[in-house]
Write a protein that holds these residues in place. Sequence first.
Motif, PDB file in Angstrom:
ATOM      1  N   ILE A   1       0.847  -1.205   0.000  1.00 34.56           N
ATOM      2  CA  ILE A   1       0.000   0.000   0.000  1.00 34.56           C
ATOM      3  C   ILE A   1       0.875   1.245   0.000  1.00 34.56           C
ATOM      4  O   ILE A   1       0.635   2.195  -0.748  1.00 34.56           O
ATOM      5  N   GLY A   2       1.940   1.219   0.805  1.00 30.98           N
ATOM      6  CA  GLY A   2       2.851   2.364   0.859  1.00 30.98           C
ATOM      7  C   GLY A   2       3.461   2.656  -0.494  1.00 30.98           C
ATOM      8  O   GLY A   2       3.513   3.801  -0.936  1.00 30.98           O
ATOM      9  N   THR A   3       3.918   1.608  -1.183  1.00 28.43           N
ATOM     10  CA  THR A   3       4.567   1.807  -2.480  1.00 28.43           C
ATOM     11  C   THR A   3       3.585   2.385  -3.493  1.00 28.43           C
ATOM     12  O   THR A   3       3.903   3.333  -4.206  1.00 28.43           O
ATOM     13  N   VAL A   4       2.381   1.804  -3.545  1.00 27.66           N
ATOM     14  CA  VAL A   4       1.397   2.247  -4.532  1.00 27.66           C
ATOM     15  C   VAL A   4       0.981   3.694  -4.272  1.00 27.66           C
ATOM     16  O   VAL A   4       1.021   4.547  -5.165  1.00 27.66           O
ATOM     17  N   ILE A   5       0.608   3.997  -3.015  1.00 27.15           N
ATOM     18  CA  ILE A   5       0.159   5.360  -2.697  1.00 27.15           C
ATOM     19  C   ILE A   5       1.315   6.342  -2.857  1.00 27.15           C
ATOM     20  O   ILE A   5       1.132   7.469  -3.311  1.00 27.15           O
ATOM     21  N   GLY A   6       2.522   5.888  -2.516  1.00 28.52           N
ATOM     22  CA  GLY A   6       3.689   6.746  -2.673  1.00 28.52           C
ATOM     23  C   GLY A   6       3.880   7.185  -4.105  1.00 28.52           C
ATOM     24  O   GLY A   6       4.359   8.282  -4.374  1.00 28.52           O
ATOM     25  N   ALA A   7       3.506   6.322  -5.033  1.00 26.23           N
ATOM     26  CA  ALA A   7       3.715   6.630  -6.450  1.00 26.23           C
ATOM     27  C   ALA A   7       2.713   7.653  -6.971  1.00 26.23           C
ATOM     28  O   ALA A   7       2.879   8.180  -8.062  1.00 26.23           O
ATOM     29  N   ILE A   8       1.655   7.925  -6.210  1.00 24.82           N
ATOM     30  CA  ILE A   8       0.635   8.863  -6.674  1.00 24.82           C
ATOM     31  C   ILE A   8       0.972  10.258  -6.161  1.00 24.82           C
ATOM     32  O   ILE A   8       0.903  10.508  -4.966  1.00 24.82           O
ATOM     33  N   PRO A   9       1.319  11.175  -7.051  1.00 26.33           N
ATOM     34  CA  PRO A   9       1.651  12.523  -6.573  1.00 26.33           C
ATOM     35  C   PRO A   9       0.462  13.149  -5.852  1.00 26.33           C
ATOM     36  O   PRO A   9      -0.678  12.992  -6.287  1.00 26.33           O
ATOM     37  N   GLY A  10       0.716  13.807  -4.755  1.00 29.73           N
ATOM     38  CA  GLY A  10      -0.344  14.518  -4.055  1.00 29.73           C
ATOM     39  C   GLY A  10      -0.958  13.751  -2.901  1.00 29.73           C
ATOM     40  O   GLY A  10      -1.644  14.333  -2.078  1.00 29.73           O
ATOM     41  N   LEU A  11      -0.756  12.444  -2.847  1.00 27.43           N
ATOM     42  CA  LEU A  11      -1.336  11.702  -1.725  1.00 27.43           C
ATOM     43  C   LEU A  11      -0.330  11.584  -0.585  1.00 27.43           C
ATOM     44  O   LEU A  11      -0.540  12.102   0.483  1.00 27.43           O
ATOM     45  N   GLY A  12       0.788  10.886  -0.822  1.00 27.00           N
ATOM     46  CA  GLY A  12       1.867  10.928   0.155  1.00 27.00           C
ATOM     47  C   GLY A  12       1.724  10.007   1.342  1.00 27.00           C
ATOM     48  O   GLY A  12       0.772   9.221   1.456  1.00 27.00           O
ATOM     49  N   GLY A  13       2.681  10.125   2.247  1.00 30.15           N
ATOM     50  CA  GLY A  13       2.853   9.199   3.348  1.00 30.15           C
ATOM     51  C   GLY A  13       1.713   9.182   4.350  1.00 30.15           C
ATOM     52  O   GLY A  13       1.389   8.127   4.894  1.00 30.15           O
ATOM     53  N   THR A  14       1.075  10.325   4.598  1.00 28.72           N
ATOM     54  CA  THR A  14       0.009  10.360   5.599  1.00 28.72           C
ATOM     55  C   THR A  14      -1.133   9.459   5.166  1.00 28.72           C
ATOM     56  O   THR A  14      -1.664   8.665   5.945  1.00 28.72           O
ATOM     57  N   VAL A  15      -1.505   9.580   3.881  1.00 26.21           N
ATOM     58  CA  VAL A  15      -2.590   8.768   3.354  1.00 26.21           C
ATOM     59  C   VAL A  15      -2.147   7.307   3.281  1.00 26.21           C
ATOM     60  O   VAL A  15      -2.898   6.396   3.630  1.00 26.21           O
ATOM     61  N   ALA A  16      -0.893   7.073   2.841  1.00 28.73           N
ATOM     62  CA  ALA A  16      -0.387   5.707   2.717  1.00 28.73           C
ATOM     63  C   ALA A  16      -0.459   4.978   4.044  1.00 28.73           C
ATOM     64  O   ALA A  16      -0.999   3.869   4.131  1.00 28.73           O
ATOM     65  N   SER A  17       0.041   5.607   5.117  1.00 32.26           N
ATOM     66  CA  SER A  17       0.077   4.885   6.380  1.00 32.26           C
ATOM     67  C   SER A  17      -1.325   4.730   6.955  1.00 32.26           C
ATOM     68  O   SER A  17      -1.648   3.714   7.564  1.00 32.26           O
TER      69      SER A  17
END
Lengths: 507, 315
Positions: free
Chosen positions: A264-280
């Motif tokens: 999930i971290g890798t996928v969300i990380g790849a989306i500009p504008g979402l970032g670590g807060t959303v990933a975690s």
Amino acid sequence: MGFETLFSAVVELFVGGSILYLLAGVMLGLCFGVIPGLGGTTALALLIPVTYGMDSLDAMYLAGGVMGATSFGGSITAILLNTPGTAPNAATCFDGYPLAQQGKAGLAIGASAAASALGGLIGLFTLLAFIPIAKQVVLTFGPAEFFLLTILGLAAIAVSVRGKLLRGLIAGGVGLIFAFVGSDLISGDIRFTADVDYLWDGIPLVPTLTGMFAIGQMMELALKGGSVAKEGVGSAALTKISGVGAGVWSVFVNWPTLLRGSVIGTVIGAIPGLGGTVASFLAYSSTVQTDRDPDSFGKGNIKGVIAPESANNAKDGGALIPTVAFGIPGSAETALFLAILVLHGMDPGPSILLYNEREIYGLIVALTASAVGASLIGLMLSRWLLLITRIDVGFIVPVVVAISLTGVYVLDGRMADVLLTVVMGLLGYLMIRFDYPRLTLVIALVLGETAERSFHQVQMISDGQALNFMLARPVSVLLLIAIVVTFLLPIGRKALTTRRNRAVSQP
Amino acid sequence: MTRYLKLSAVAVAALAAGPAWAEFPNDDNITFVIPYGPGGGFDTIVRTYAPALEEALGATVVPENIPGASGTRGGQAVYRANPDGYTIGIFNIPGLTVSEATERDIGFPLGEITWIANLAEEQYAIAVKTDSPIQSVADLCATGQPIKLSDTGVDSTSSITAVISFDILDCPIVNVTGYGGSNDTMIAVMRGEVDATLKPIGSLAKYVESGDLRYIFTLTDSTAIEGVESAADIGHPELAKFTINRVVGGPPNMPADVVTALSDALKVATESAPVQEWASGTGTSLSYLPADATTAKMGDLSTFYAQYKGLLAPK
């Protein structure tokens, strides 16, 4: 693929004395991570002018050291003081802090260290595997997919607040209202700014988050008094601080959680504008949703630490996917990394891997070394760190408040940011008192902007036929299904438990 | 209290007497204001120029980022500073020119700024996906429906240029804005969600070189790229007026000798090896103009954009 470059970056790191830059980066990253209000982006922004005179590869080692270390540093404060050191650590508070209160902070820190290191490694291996097809991956995600991902995030927020659905929705709604302040990204109109030009660029995330979590939490602690670890709770166990080893081991035992968090971290990380807060946050909420015993979360379940911590380190690998493909940033940190390249007279673009291979692989090596190194350093220091939970909060509160407000001021040198932090602190405290989830508000603030913007874009691109446009795109269809499932899962589970209870009670 | 009063009296006296004994630029550091955060185009050019400028002036130059409110906060800081040459700044031109033309409040009168030099100027081009059947602007306008273009924000210079120039060409467009950066707008063309994009030639070059995009038109008054139609070719040389500039200015009413000293030093800096090297590495087109030429150009731009007030005003 650039294995030779990768190899020579490793060699250069250890031979040329560049490891000193990496170490400096790691230490700086840990400090900036631990301090609420300061994060990886602040550290990198402050470092950019410093790197001007450095060799570009050394600049990469310094930047990589910072990027890899901040999120673990931030988890320490999250676990010990219920105050995320950086935005992505907010989700770690849910289960990390209850563990600290039970005197099991060692377990949580051990788990966070191991999950951060392994999550970081998984993210970077995924990146290496994706380099050959990075361009296609980036081209698959357009405004339609960005929009649906934000909706998926909002859906996850809505169902994640167990038993407090209405409060969760209210907090999320307020977050969305905050997100819409400032200039409309599509039309350029200035909205809801009450004639204050500070608000033209919107309500900034860092002061909001620092206020909500650091200041709000310090008010709560100050009014309660005592120390974090409750008196009497395992005080015998506390005198000999332990559990760190068990924490590290727990990550290996719960490998499905680690893996899910990292993916999930890798996928969300790849989306500009979402970032670590959303990933975690998504890693945390999906772990809760799919667990057999969702009610054990929020009370000190170790998986609640592993999931967000693996995700927020894995996201650095993911955030580099758009970077290696087109020279565009996947996160605020990678944007600053690209800025360092520009400052060194390079021009990142679609040929970045061709022209800047040395710097890219240098950064990957630095991130890998840093993720592991920060965790090792953290584990060595954990014995002393744990003592924080036993100090009277009367000593902790003034220090944290002073440092976080200074941190917020440092970034842009604006007093208005400090004022906003204090206002958000009051709001945060009220939310703690009246039991409204603060992270929900923050996530909605992050997602609101991307959601609004990409929805407008889809409308324009599809000539007003947004739904038809999305249904013609396979990834969009998958995301639509995921959204529906996210909503149905809790309802389905509830129905199942009711039926089971009925079955138990009837005979 | 009296002690503080005395101290401040001494300080005021020292400040007032300052210019009498010292000669610019020897009695202070020069603050070079960047109206955006670290790492952007404005930040980079200032930080690249700073060492060369220091050498040319023999004074310390300190770049200072004052970001916020679309570059107006930094501009205001320069406007309010003492006009002694120790505070100068880089300005978002023609972004601020357009804001003023559309009567948006930028917090200071742009016309009162003392213009010192123009450092760089970039011209625009239009590009499509490499495998697109579209070969020229005429093809683009003949698709029978409004052309979709991609941009960052409606008040970005490239977006303003697109709106005005396609209006001059009498060709309807839908400008899809909101992309994160100029790279993202070009990726939008590759994904196929928009037909074309209008961007500075230097930014498009990277994607043309990598084989992802293809030029179809340049907004120049002569052939800028071999085999690509220019604005002059289709009888609209006025489109070459659209440029993006990096302009240095200072507070109103700066003494003429200080302006000349700074402007000459910036000329030397522009010609210095590190700046030239950086420019060729990043595709920046340096184009030095001294103070009087820059002031004339700024006046021209104001008149030019004022004609399109109606088109640009927020709806």
